[in-house]
Design an enzyme around this catalytic site. Structure first.
Site, PDB file in Angstrom:
ATOM      1  N   HIS A 118       5.400   4.618   1.019  1.00  0.00           N
ATOM      2  CA  HIS A 118       5.195   3.743  -0.133  1.00  0.00           C
ATOM      3  C   HIS A 118       6.578   3.349  -0.659  1.00  0.00           C
ATOM      4  CE1 HIS A 118       1.947   2.566  -3.229  1.00  0.00           C
ATOM      5  NE2 HIS A 118       3.054   1.925  -3.585  1.00  0.00           N
ATOM      6  N   GLU A 163       1.469  -1.949   1.809  1.00  0.00           N
ATOM      7  CA  GLU A 163       1.889  -3.317   1.466  1.00  0.00           C
ATOM      8  C   GLU A 163       3.168  -3.778   2.165  1.00  0.00           C
ATOM      9  OE1 GLU A 163       1.888  -3.959  -2.767  1.00  0.00           O
ATOM     10  OE2 GLU A 163      -0.288  -3.802  -2.873  1.00  0.00           O
ATOM     11  N   GLU A 374      -6.248   0.085  -3.723  1.00  0.00           N
ATOM     12  CA  GLU A 374      -5.691  -0.202  -5.048  1.00  0.00           C
ATOM     13  C   GLU A 374      -6.448  -1.349  -5.684  1.00  0.00           C
ATOM     14  OE1 GLU A 374      -1.455  -0.886  -5.594  1.00  0.00           O
ATOM     15  OE2 GLU A 374      -0.990   0.640  -4.093  1.00  0.00           O
TER      16      GLU A 374
HETATM   17  C1  NOJ Z   1       1.013  -2.443  -5.476  1.00  0.00           C
HETATM   18  C2  NOJ Z   1       1.887  -1.288  -5.182  1.00  0.00           C
HETATM   19  O1  NOJ Z   1       1.421  -0.585  -4.074  1.00  0.00           O
HETATM   20  C3  NOJ Z   1       2.108  -0.372  -6.351  1.00  0.00           C
HETATM   21  O2  NOJ Z   1       3.156   0.474  -6.045  1.00  0.00           O
HETATM   22  C4  NOJ Z   1       2.323  -1.193  -7.591  1.00  0.00           C
HETATM   23  O3  NOJ Z   1       2.728  -0.453  -8.690  1.00  0.00           O
HETATM   24  C5  NOJ Z   1       1.060  -1.959  -7.887  1.00  0.00           C
HETATM   25  N1  NOJ Z   1       0.778  -2.833  -6.785  1.00  0.00           N
HETATM   26  C6  NOJ Z   1       1.068  -2.782  -9.145  1.00  0.00           C
HETATM   27  O4  NOJ Z   1       1.959  -3.832  -9.041  1.00  0.00           O
END
Ligand code: NOJ
Length: 469
Positions: A118, A163, A374
């Protein structure tokens, strides 16, 4: 409809955003430890040195998660705690820390769901070229295999990467994440390929171990829709989906890159340097990828660009997800629309876009297994008479869980939902101002934890398996 008993209700976090203890117990320095300290790179120059001190308070935090009724907790491992230099010698204290987290979860019957990457890359690897260097892929597999062996007896769900579009896009096009490079599409596409290659190697390594469990990857899910019915804009939406969606889903799910994008990259000289062997590994691994994780916050509304394009200045503020920017190839731009709802940070709120996007995904890839890894609302939560009244978050999650329900009724194969985030944490570019959690952290009172309204609400949803949504 109730959600099935094997549908996981969870919440997520990431190491850099919660742990702190940046230089404790043998942890190596990461790209983010360095980048966040460059003045102006983050909101009010916040960094993760302490974050919300989860490293020292994980017992308290996991006890709260258990009280909330979480069935699963998605968290990430900091590579530099396991391998301080990225490769080489293992740091046993890092292994111990994550063993403690896992065991603490299991004590309450919470299913640990691990993200291996991450975004916090050991600095030694970043300095050696980071994701542009193919040896980073080899180092990743070594690190991943160490995690599979150390934790795979109790952890049955592994996410390789979180991501890719964000850390590569922000890293090599926008310059808003490390290594902070702007406008370099050649490097951007190269980095993405090296990540897909690393993912494929890790999937194969995991399967070699013959453990009971599953492995996948979490992608941004931001389906593009045309702003109207005009042919040009429909073309633009398709183009956006090819570059932002298919480029990221095809290699993982189909084991190849989309032809549409390849052709254009060839013409523009942006095709990654790849070997036939790497492409073969990507192909070989795809059938063994068990699931796709989707991080859904908002769709993209797109409009075809015509005429000369005004380039937008690349700043931190411009990199935080608000629509309005041209695509890197100046084919389209994202648009804010008058008839849509937006968060304080300009992110569209669209449960309908979620359902439509999920239907589109099913059409393209069939009934692959999905987890929503998420979804959540970034907000500034009001405190009224000492209570954190985050009603908009309750509404947001409620609408999006209803969307998940609808999609399941359409035959989309979704096995779990992880709200972002379990607890308020450090936003990469927005500091502590942008809150996502069910648990509030008081930065004026020694990081004391406090349950928000949404904490109690989510508890009820889980108890009733979402029946009343
Ligand atoms: C995606 C990311 O994976 C995470 O780390 C981030 O804080 C959130 N979106 C919100 O932007």
């Amino acid at each position: 409809m109730k959600f099935a008993n094997d549908f996981l209700f969870g919440a997520a976090t990431a190491s850099y955003q919660i742990e702190g203890a940046w230089n404790e117990d043998g942890k190596g320095v990461t790209n983010w430890d360095e980048f966040s300290k460059i003045p102006g790179k983050t909101f009010e120059n916040t960094n993760g040195d302490v974050a919300v001190d989860h490293y020292h308070r994980y017992k308290e935090d996991i006890a709260l998660m258990a009280e909330m009724g979480l069935e699963s907790y998605r968290f990430s491992i900091s590579w530099a705690r396991i391998y301080p230099e990225g490769t080489g010698k293992i740091n046993q204290q890092g292994i111990d820390f994550y063993n403690n987290i896992i065991d603490e979860c299991l004590k309450y019957g919470i299913v640990p769901f691990i993200t291996l990457y991450h975004w916090d890359l050991p600095l030694t690897l970043e300095k050696a070229g980071g994701w542009l260097n193919k040896t980073t892929a080899q180092a990743f597999v070594q690190y991943a295999s160490t995690c599979f062996k150390a934790f795979g007896d109790r952890v049955k769900h592994f996410i390789t990467f979180n991501e890719t579009v964000v850390f590569c896009g922000h890293g090599y096009l926008e310059g808003a994440h490390p290594p902070g490079i702007q406008n370099d599409p050649k490097k951007y596409f190269q980095a993405t390929h090296n990540v897909f290659y690393a993912h494929a190697l890790a999937v194969l390594a995991y399967k070699e171990l013959n453990l009971f469990g599953e492995i996948g990857l979490s992608n941004v899910f931001a389906p593009a829709f045309a702003i109207d019915e005009q042919q040009d804009n429909i073309f633009a939406a398709n183009h956006a989906n090819q570059y932002q969606l298919n480029w990221y889903y095809d290699p993982v799910l189909l084991g190849r890159y989309p032809e549409y994008v390849i052709e254009r990259l060839e013409q523009q000289g942006y095709l990654p340097d790849w070997t036939l062997e790497e492409l073969a590994i990507i192909k070989k691994a795809a059938p063994f990828n068990d699931f796709m994780g989707l991080n859904y916050y908002q769709p993209v509304r797109v409009e075809k660009l015509t005429g000369p394009v005004q380039s937008v200045e690349l700043t931190r503020e411009n990199a935080t997800g608000r629509p309005g920017k041209p695509s890197f190839d100046h084919v389209y731009r994202s648009v804010m629309m008058d008839d849509k709802r937006y968060t304080k940070w300009g992110w569209e709120i669209s449960p309908d876009g979620f359902v439509d996007g999920l239907d589109m995904l099913k059409q393209q890839y069939g009934q692959i297994k999905l987890y929503i890894t998420e979804n959540g609302l970034g907000d500034e939560d009001p405190i009224i008479d000492g209570d954190v009244r985050d009603t908009p978050r309750i509404e947001y999650i409620s609408e999006h869980l209803s969307a998940v329900k609808q999609a399941i009724q359409h035959g989309v194969h979704i096995k779990g939902y992880f709200a972002w985030s379990a607890i308020d944490l450090l936003s990469w570019l927005n500091g502590y101002k942008k809150q996502y959690g069910f648990i509030y952290v008081d930065h004026n009172d020694n990081l004391a934890r406090k349950k928000k309204d949404s904490f109690h609400w989510y508890h009820g949803i889980i108890q009733s398996r979402g029946q009343d949504l």
